[in-house]
Design a protein around this motif. Structure first.
Motif, PDB file in Angstrom:
ATOM      1  N   ALA A  17     -38.698   2.368 155.908  1.00 57.57           N
ATOM      2  CA  ALA A  17     -37.152   1.777 156.327  1.00 57.57           C
ATOM      3  C   ALA A  17     -36.303   2.788 155.833  1.00 57.57           C
ATOM      4  O   ALA A  17     -35.291   2.353 155.237  1.00 57.57           O
ATOM      5  CB  ALA A  17     -37.237   0.611 155.589  1.00 57.57           C
ATOM      6  N   GLY A  35     -33.981   4.805 157.167  1.00 56.49           N
ATOM      7  CA  GLY A  35     -32.862   4.741 157.549  1.00 56.49           C
ATOM      8  C   GLY A  35     -31.933   3.771 156.915  1.00 56.49           C
ATOM      9  O   GLY A  35     -30.655   3.764 156.738  1.00 56.49           O
ATOM     10  N   GLU A  36     -32.644   2.516 156.485  1.00 63.74           N
ATOM     11  CA  GLU A  36     -31.981   1.494 155.824  1.00 63.74           C
ATOM     12  C   GLU A  36     -31.353   1.911 154.289  1.00 63.74           C
ATOM     13  O   GLU A  36     -30.194   1.026 154.003  1.00 63.74           O
ATOM     14  CB  GLU A  36     -32.634   0.184 155.746  1.00 63.74           C
ATOM     15  CG  GLU A  36     -33.033  -0.238 157.002  1.00 63.74           C
ATOM     16  CD  GLU A  36     -34.174  -1.346 156.692  1.00 63.74           C
ATOM     17  OE1 GLU A  36     -34.088  -2.072 155.858  1.00 63.74           O
ATOM     18  OE2 GLU A  36     -34.909  -1.565 158.157  1.00 63.74           O
ATOM     19  N   HIS A  37     -31.935   2.816 153.833  1.00 62.01           N
ATOM     20  CA  HIS A  37     -31.442   3.112 152.566  1.00 62.01           C
ATOM     21  C   HIS A  37     -30.782   4.461 152.427  1.00 62.01           C
ATOM     22  O   HIS A  37     -30.793   5.263 151.383  1.00 62.01           O
ATOM     23  CB  HIS A  37     -32.959   3.435 151.660  1.00 62.01           C
ATOM     24  CG  HIS A  37     -33.628   2.161 151.581  1.00 62.01           C
ATOM     25  ND1 HIS A  37     -33.257   1.047 150.648  1.00 62.01           N
ATOM     26  CD2 HIS A  37     -34.796   1.441 152.311  1.00 62.01           C
ATOM     27  CE1 HIS A  37     -33.835   0.058 150.596  1.00 62.01           C
ATOM     28  NE2 HIS A  37     -34.859   0.500 151.696  1.00 62.01           N
TER      29      HIS A  37
END
Length: 136
Positions: free
Chosen positions: A72, A74-76
């Protein structure tokens, strides 16, 4: 049969315990062991990043670590970008010496400009086993 007669035989049994560490070094990342990670923990300007899935992080992690699951990333992105911009030394880890999530995350971090990123090769299992500070 070909392996039997070939001059460069493929070994039937091989030690893979340092495979991920060797791969990290080949890619130019500094791998640090538990003793060094323990020294760096809590030092000013050092941030631990957990590359394991969020559920594993929630079950327990290095005290003060940030959760940035490689799956994940991209979310961070904004959070990680802020850490990189701050000039913090990043210590990235996953479960153990066989886990390559931290290495994959290091590759992503390098791609966005992280220069001070270390690979804590022993991972969370060793950290917990040998008395590193843990949060649930």
């Amino acid at each position: 049969m070909a392996n039997w007669v070939h001059p460069r035989k493929i070994p039937w049994v091989q030690d893979w315990s340092t495979h991920v560490e060797a791969k990290a070094r080949k890619l130019g990342f500094e791998a640090i062991a538990l003793a060094v990670a323990l020294e760096k923990h809590g030092a000013s300007g050092t941030v631990f990043i957990d590359a394991r899935p969020a559920a594993e992080f929630a079950a327990g992690h290095v005290a003060g670590a940030w959760s940035v699951p490689v799956q994940a990333f991209g979310e961070h992105f904004e959070t990680v970008g802020g850490l990189i911009d701050s000039g913090a030394e990043l210590v990235v880890y996953c479960s153990n010496r066989d886990c390559d999530d931290a290495l994959e995350l290091l590759v992503e971090l390098r791609a966005i400009g992280a220069q001070k990123a270390l690979f804590f090769v022993d991972g969370f299992e060793a950290w917990k086993k040998y008395g590193g500070e843990v949060e649930p």
